[in-house]
Motif scaffolding. Structure first.
Motif, mmCIF file in Angstrom:
data_model
loop_
_atom_site.group_PDB
_atom_site.id
_atom_site.type_symbol
_atom_site.label_atom_id
_atom_site.label_comp_id
_atom_site.label_asym_id
_atom_site.label_seq_id
_atom_site.Cartn_x
_atom_site.Cartn_y
_atom_site.Cartn_z
ATOM 1 N N ALA A 50 5.485 -22.391 7.670
ATOM 2 C CA ALA A 50 4.322 -22.269 6.782
ATOM 3 C C ALA A 50 3.172 -21.966 7.394
ATOM 4 N N GLN A 51 2.080 -21.425 7.078
ATOM 5 C CA GLN A 51 0.970 -21.010 7.799
ATOM 6 C C GLN A 51 0.405 -22.201 8.310
ATOM 7 N N ASP A 52 0.529 -23.566 7.944
ATOM 8 C CA ASP A 52 -0.025 -24.430 8.566
ATOM 9 C C ASP A 52 0.826 -25.177 9.459
ATOM 10 N N GLY A 53 1.999 -24.505 9.769
ATOM 11 C CA GLY A 53 2.921 -25.010 11.000
ATOM 12 C C GLY A 53 4.182 -26.036 10.525
ATOM 13 N N TRP A 54 4.027 -26.415 9.002
ATOM 14 C CA TRP A 54 5.088 -27.263 8.541
ATOM 15 C C TRP A 54 6.232 -26.493 8.290
ATOM 16 N N THR A 55 7.484 -27.012 8.313
ATOM 17 C CA THR A 55 8.705 -26.638 7.947
ATOM 18 C C THR A 55 8.795 -26.865 6.442
#
Length: 276
Positions: free
Chosen positions: A28-33
């Motif tokens: 995701a854009q926030d870096g979370w899978t």
């Protein structure tokens, strides 16, 4: 023949670049899978006694058809403020609480060489059953790039088990020594090439029918480029940096393509923006 060979190499490189970019954009854009996909109860049926019956009745009156809560019990996360994730400590407590057989887990992350502290997931101090803490560490020079979760369930005893393996660099470690039985499923999350893990998010739900304790997990992935951009932004650049994560991922994909380009001896790597 030489021209045909060069064209073929260019096609291979284009496909590789697109694949690398696709893998990176899986975050995701926030870096979370995404969540792992473990069996999970999006409910929190932790009321006891007469309150549990009232909550069940209210769920039907509200049109939720037995689902007592609008969400699961809790979600907590921890990000490494500096450096990479290098270890995981898991604490497990199992026993009877309010007439239910419960299985609780809490988590502590090692960032670099320092432990961040427990996430604070529910662990009932009054439990007198099984209590255990286990730790997994990457060997020196390696950082976490993936996590594998094994879920077990003993329906006869209403026991729910979790166990974990860390991927350090490209190496999968052994499962933690947590009590475990009756394997039901295995799921994992890994960071894209050029990225490492620097955070974990944990979700917890509970179903009182069968005393089912469920957990779900997400991994946060970052790269050296992301950390540099984050540091530059926090130092007062004035920009919002909303596209920085995706830009850094594109840079990671380009770097991977450049490595392959060098191996194949191609002068310049084609990108998706090139006209062909």
């Amino acid at each position: 023949m030489a021209a045909a060979g060069a064209y073929l190499r260019s096609v291979v490189l284009i496909l590789f670049s697109l694949l690398a970019q696709s893998n990176t954009n899986a975050l995701a854009q926030d870096g979370w899978t995404e969540r792992l996909g473990l069996r999970f109860k999006h409910d929190c049926q932790e009321e006891e006694g007469i309150r549990s019956w009232l909550a069940w009745a209210m769920s039907w009156l509200a049109g939720r058809k037995g689902q007592r809560s609008d969400s699961h019990c809790e979600s907590k996360e921890q990000l490494c403020s500096m450096g990479e994730l290098t270890g995981l400590r898991v604490r497990n407590a199992a026993g009877e609480v309010g007439g239910s057989d419960r299985d609780f887990y809490d988590f502590d992350l090692q960032c670099g060489r320092a432990w961040t502290g427990w996430l604070g997931m529910r662990l009932d101090s009054s439990m007198t059953g099984h209590v255990q803490t286990e730790t997994a560490l990457c060997r020196p020079g390696l950082v976490v790039t993936g996590v594998q979760v094994l879920r077990g369930r003993d329906n006869h005893k209403d026991r729910d088990y979790l166990n974990f393996r860390l991927k350090c660099g490209s190496e999968w470690g052994s499962p933690l020594g947590l009590a475990f039985d009756h394997l039901r499923e295995t799921r994992q999350a890994t960071c894209p090439r050029g990225f490492h893990a620097d955070g974990v998010r944990v979700h917890r739900g509970f179903q009182d029918w069968g005393d089912l304790d469920t957990y779900e997990f997400q991994l946060h992935c970052s790269s050296a480029t992301v950390r540099r951009e984050s540091a530059a932004s926090s130092s007062g650049s004035g920009g919002t940096g909303s596209s920085g994560t995706f830009a850094s991922r594109a840079a990671a994909a380009a770097q991977a393509a450049d490595e392959l380009r060098t191996e194949l001896g191609i002068v310049r790597a084609l990108t998706p923006h090139d006209e062909v």
